[in-house]
Structures are given as structure tokens and as C-alpha cells.
Write a protein that holds these residues in place. Structure first.
Motif, PDB file in Angstrom:
ATOM      1  N   ALA A 169     -46.930 -19.875 -51.372  1.00  0.00           N
ATOM      2  CA  ALA A 169     -48.277 -19.951 -50.775  1.00  0.00           C
ATOM      3  C   ALA A 169     -48.704 -21.411 -50.607  1.00  0.00           C
ATOM      4  O   ALA A 169     -49.250 -21.797 -49.570  1.00  0.00           O
ATOM      5  N   VAL A 170     -48.410 -22.233 -51.619  1.00  0.00           N
ATOM      6  CA  VAL A 170     -48.832 -23.633 -51.558  1.00  0.00           C
ATOM      7  C   VAL A 170     -48.030 -24.402 -50.494  1.00  0.00           C
ATOM      8  O   VAL A 170     -48.573 -25.282 -49.810  1.00  0.00           O
ATOM      9  N   LEU A 171     -46.740 -24.037 -50.316  1.00  0.00           N
ATOM     10  CA  LEU A 171     -45.961 -24.675 -49.246  1.00  0.00           C
ATOM     11  C   LEU A 171     -46.562 -24.310 -47.887  1.00  0.00           C
ATOM     12  O   LEU A 171     -46.646 -25.150 -46.987  1.00  0.00           O
ATOM     13  N   LEU A 172     -46.995 -23.053 -47.742  1.00  0.00           N
ATOM     14  CA  LEU A 172     -47.652 -22.650 -46.489  1.00  0.00           C
ATOM     15  C   LEU A 172     -48.965 -23.409 -46.295  1.00  0.00           C
ATOM     16  O   LEU A 172     -49.303 -23.800 -45.181  1.00  0.00           O
ATOM     17  N   VAL A 173     -49.682 -23.631 -47.410  1.00  0.00           N
ATOM     18  CA  VAL A 173     -50.917 -24.429 -47.332  1.00  0.00           C
ATOM     19  C   VAL A 173     -50.553 -25.831 -46.798  1.00  0.00           C
ATOM     20  O   VAL A 173     -51.237 -26.377 -45.925  1.00  0.00           O
ATOM     21  N   GLY A 174     -49.446 -26.395 -47.294  1.00  0.00           N
ATOM     22  CA  GLY A 174     -49.010 -27.730 -46.865  1.00  0.00           C
ATOM     23  C   GLY A 174     -48.703 -27.773 -45.371  1.00  0.00           C
ATOM     24  O   GLY A 174     -49.156 -28.679 -44.657  1.00  0.00           O
ATOM     25  N   LEU A 175     -47.958 -26.772 -44.869  1.00  0.00           N
ATOM     26  CA  LEU A 175     -47.632 -26.724 -43.437  1.00  0.00           C
ATOM     27  C   LEU A 175     -48.918 -26.585 -42.613  1.00  0.00           C
ATOM     28  O   LEU A 175     -49.078 -27.211 -41.567  1.00  0.00           O
ATOM     29  N   HIS A 176     -49.812 -25.734 -43.126  1.00  0.00           N
ATOM     30  CA  HIS A 176     -51.081 -25.476 -42.443  1.00  0.00           C
ATOM     31  C   HIS A 176     -51.906 -26.778 -42.376  1.00  0.00           C
ATOM     32  O   HIS A 176     -52.473 -27.106 -41.334  1.00  0.00           O
ATOM     33  N   LEU A 177     -51.920 -27.515 -43.485  1.00  0.00           N
ATOM     34  CA  LEU A 177     -52.684 -28.772 -43.525  1.00  0.00           C
ATOM     35  C   LEU A 177     -52.097 -29.790 -42.556  1.00  0.00           C
ATOM     36  O   LEU A 177     -52.831 -30.456 -41.829  1.00  0.00           O
ATOM     37  N   ASN A 178     -50.767 -29.907 -42.560  1.00  0.00           N
ATOM     38  CA  ASN A 178     -50.123 -30.896 -41.710  1.00  0.00           C
ATOM     39  C   ASN A 178     -50.514 -30.668 -40.250  1.00  0.00           C
ATOM     40  O   ASN A 178     -51.010 -31.569 -39.571  1.00  0.00           O
ATOM     41  N   HIS A 179     -50.347 -29.446 -39.783  1.00  0.00           N
ATOM     42  CA  HIS A 179     -50.671 -29.160 -38.386  1.00  0.00           C
ATOM     43  C   HIS A 179     -52.181 -29.161 -38.155  1.00  0.00           C
ATOM     44  O   HIS A 179     -52.661 -29.643 -37.120  1.00  0.00           O
ATOM     45  N   GLY A 180     -52.938 -28.624 -39.118  1.00  0.00           N
ATOM     46  CA  GLY A 180     -54.389 -28.520 -38.960  1.00  0.00           C
ATOM     47  C   GLY A 180     -55.070 -29.884 -38.894  1.00  0.00           C
ATOM     48  O   GLY A 180     -55.934 -30.113 -38.048  1.00  0.00           O
ATOM     49  N   ILE A 181     -54.665 -30.791 -39.783  1.00  0.00           N
ATOM     50  CA  ILE A 181     -55.297 -32.125 -39.792  1.00  0.00           C
ATOM     51  C   ILE A 181     -54.986 -32.847 -38.475  1.00  0.00           C
ATOM     52  O   ILE A 181     -55.846 -33.448 -37.839  1.00  0.00           O
ATOM     53  N   TRP A 182     -53.718 -32.715 -38.065  1.00  0.00           N
ATOM     54  CA  TRP A 182     -53.278 -33.343 -36.820  1.00  0.00           C
ATOM     55  C   TRP A 182     -54.077 -32.793 -35.627  1.00  0.00           C
ATOM     56  O   TRP A 182     -54.542 -33.542 -34.769  1.00  0.00           O
ATOM     57  N   SER A 183     -54.287 -31.480 -35.584  1.00  0.00           N
ATOM     58  CA  SER A 183     -55.059 -30.865 -34.497  1.00  0.00           C
ATOM     59  C   SER A 183     -56.517 -31.317 -34.549  1.00  0.00           C
ATOM     60  O   SER A 183     -57.151 -31.519 -33.512  1.00  0.00           O
ATOM     61  N   ALA A 184     -57.053 -31.467 -35.769  1.00  0.00           N
ATOM     62  CA  ALA A 184     -58.456 -31.881 -35.904  1.00  0.00           C
ATOM     63  C   ALA A 184     -58.656 -33.287 -35.324  1.00  0.00           C
ATOM     64  O   ALA A 184     -59.671 -33.556 -34.688  1.00  0.00           O
ATOM     65  N   PHE A 185     -57.666 -34.170 -35.536  1.00  0.00           N
ATOM     66  CA  PHE A 185     -57.775 -35.524 -34.964  1.00  0.00           C
ATOM     67  C   PHE A 185     -57.907 -35.442 -33.445  1.00  0.00           C
ATOM     68  O   PHE A 185     -58.646 -36.207 -32.826  1.00  0.00           O
TER      69      PHE A 185
END
Ligand code: HEM
Length: 232
Positions: free
Chosen positions: A174-190
Motif C-alpha cells: 500500500a505504501v509503495l502505491l502511495v509513493g507511485l501516486h505521490l510521484n505522479h500526483g505531485i508532478w501533475s499538480a505542478f
């Protein structure tokens, strides 16, 4: 006042408005995750420090405000952010598929975009299920082996006991999925916030990846260290 009341739903109905809601609520959730991960690392300082930290979470702001006031505000903001984040995601996905009745012509584009979309969509659903499990475990103690009559430290250590290695695997996945989600999510937010430019591209890509990696490593460290017996 009335203008504001009318303007907010109108902005929210637009695609840009929904993306802005995703970026802002996502930002709040990232800040929470960073703080939560740092707090969890107190487990390495021992039972007394960890329990003291858990106690402080409930007594923050005392005596100016009653017990649990600040924590309840944090919980309400978190809950609202999670709901708005998921709601915007679902309505943006619906809008995208309505606007694209015919599948992509180019296979290459469909694969690249499809991967990111699938990771975010299914990853997001698994993270939501995980958060529910996690609340039942460490906030309401329903699925925790120690239950309510134990200290926070005892509950976390009992959770990831070597005999319960499958719980550790579940948390780590679950935490690895959180990491993937954060990587793409933060990038999209920029992108949504208009911060991306050819000059800032590499720096922002690095910032998203580094934040995601640090949060993931910090979270993984706790269950893994307990299961391997480094913390007991
Ligand atoms: C794998 C490492 C993790 C551990 C060991 C851990 C541990 C804990 C503990 C001990 C609590 C209870 C704190 C207290 O009230 O005393 C808690 C609460 C919580 N955690 Fe985690 N957590 C982890 C990962 C995560 C992740 C990845 C998320 C989100 C995706 C998350 C979201 C939450 C939420 C929403 C709460 C409830 C906060 C509240 O309302 O009081 N946790 N966690």
C-alpha cells in the motif's frame, strides 16, 4: 457573499476548477503524509518517546483549547480533502471518457497515458481501501491484535509481529502505491498550478520523485524494522 456562493460551484464545474481542487487537496494530503511519516519514525526512539508523541497529538493546543480540538480539526480537514480529491478524480475521469468516444488512434500514446491513468486510478482505489483498514487498525483498534487496552507503541509493534508478516506485506504494498501516486500526483499538480516550464522541468521532476521516495522509505521503515526484529 452571494457572488462567492455562486462563483465557487461555477469554477468547480470547470475542468480547470476540478484540477485545482485536486492539486490543493493533494497538497494538503502530501503535507499530512510527510508529517505522519516523520512522527512514525519516533518508534525508533523507543516506547516512551512514541507514546509521548501519540499523547501530544491528542493534547495539542491545551490548555488554550480543550483536548482533541486541534486533532479533530486536522481530521475534518483530512476527511474533506480525501472526499474532494476522490470526487474530482472521478468526475474528471468521467469527463475525459465522455470527450473521447473513439479510442486513441496511436497505440504509443494510449500505452503511455494508459499506464499513468491506470496507476492513479486503481492505485487510488487500493489506497482508499488501505486507509479504511488502517483506521480500523490503529485509530479504532477493531482489527488490531492488542486492541484498546494497550499503548500506541504496543499496538504498532503487535501489528507487524514476525508471525503477522502478511500484514507487513500489505502495508508495504500500500505504501509503495502511495509513493507511485505521490510521484505522479505531485508532478501533475505542478502542471495544474502552472509551475512547469522547460527551465524548471528537471528540478520539479526531481522534487516530485525525491518527495515520493523519502515518504515511501520513511513509511516502509517502521513495519519492516518490526517484522525483522530490529524494533520490539
Ligand atoms: C506504513 C506505515 C504507517 C504506520 C506505522 C502508521 C501508523 C499510524 C498510527 C500509529 C496511527 C494512530 C496515530 C494516533 O492517533 O495515535 C495512524 C493514524 C493514521 N494514519 Fe497512519 N501509518 C502508516 C502509514 C499511513 C499512510 C501511508 C497513510 C495514508 C495513505 C496513513 C494515514 C493515516 C490516517 C488518515 C490516520 C488517522 C489520523 C487521525 O485521524 O487521528 N498512514 N497511523
Amino acid at each position: 457573499m452571494q457572488v462567492v456562493a455562486i462563483a465557487i460551484p461555477a469554477i468547480y464545474r470547470s475542468t480547470v476548477g476540478k484540477k485545482a481542487v485536486m492539486a490543493v487537496t493533494g497538497g494538503i494530503l502530501v503535507l499530512y503524509l510527510v508529517a505522519h511519516m516523520i512522527g512514525n519514525l519516533k518508534i525508533f526512539l523507543g516506547a516512551e518517546d512514541f507514546n509521548h508523541y501519540a499523547h501530544w497529538l491528542r493534547t495539542m493546543g491545551e490548555p488554550a483549547v480543550p483536548r482533541r480540538t486541534v486533532l479533530t480539526i486536522i481530521e475534518l480537514v483530512l476527511g474533506a480533502s480525501i472526499v474532494l480529491h476522490m470526487w474530482s478524480a472521478v468526475s474528471l475521469a468521467r469527463r475525459a471518457s465522455a470527450a473521447r468516444p473513439v479510442k486513441y488512434q496511436s497505440k504509443k500514446k494510449s500505452h503511455a497515458q494508459g499506464y499513468a491513468t491506470r496507476t492513479m486510478r486503481y492505485g487510488g482505489v487500493i489506497i482508499a481501501v488501505y486507509v479504511i483498514w488502517h483506521l480500523l487498525d490503529l485509530t479504532f483498534f477493531v482489527v488490531n491484535p492488542k486492541g484498546a487496552d494497550a499503548t500506541p507503541y504496543q499496538r504498532v509493534v503487535a501489528d507487524f509481529d514476525p508471525s503477522r508478516w502478511y500484514i507487513t506485506v500489505w502495508y508495504v504494498v500500500a505504501v509503495l502505491l502511495v509513493g507511485l501516486h505521490l510521484n505522479h500526483g505531485i508532478w501533475s499538480a505542478f502542471q495544474t498550478l502552472g509551475m512547469r516550464s522547460p527551465r524548471s522541468h528537471n528540478a520539479l521532476r526531481g522534487l516530485a520523485a525525491t518527495t515520493a521516495a523519502l515518504v515511501t522509505l520513511g513509511f516502509v521503515a517502521v513495519p519492516v524494522s518490526i517484522t525483522f526484529g530490529w524494533v520490539s
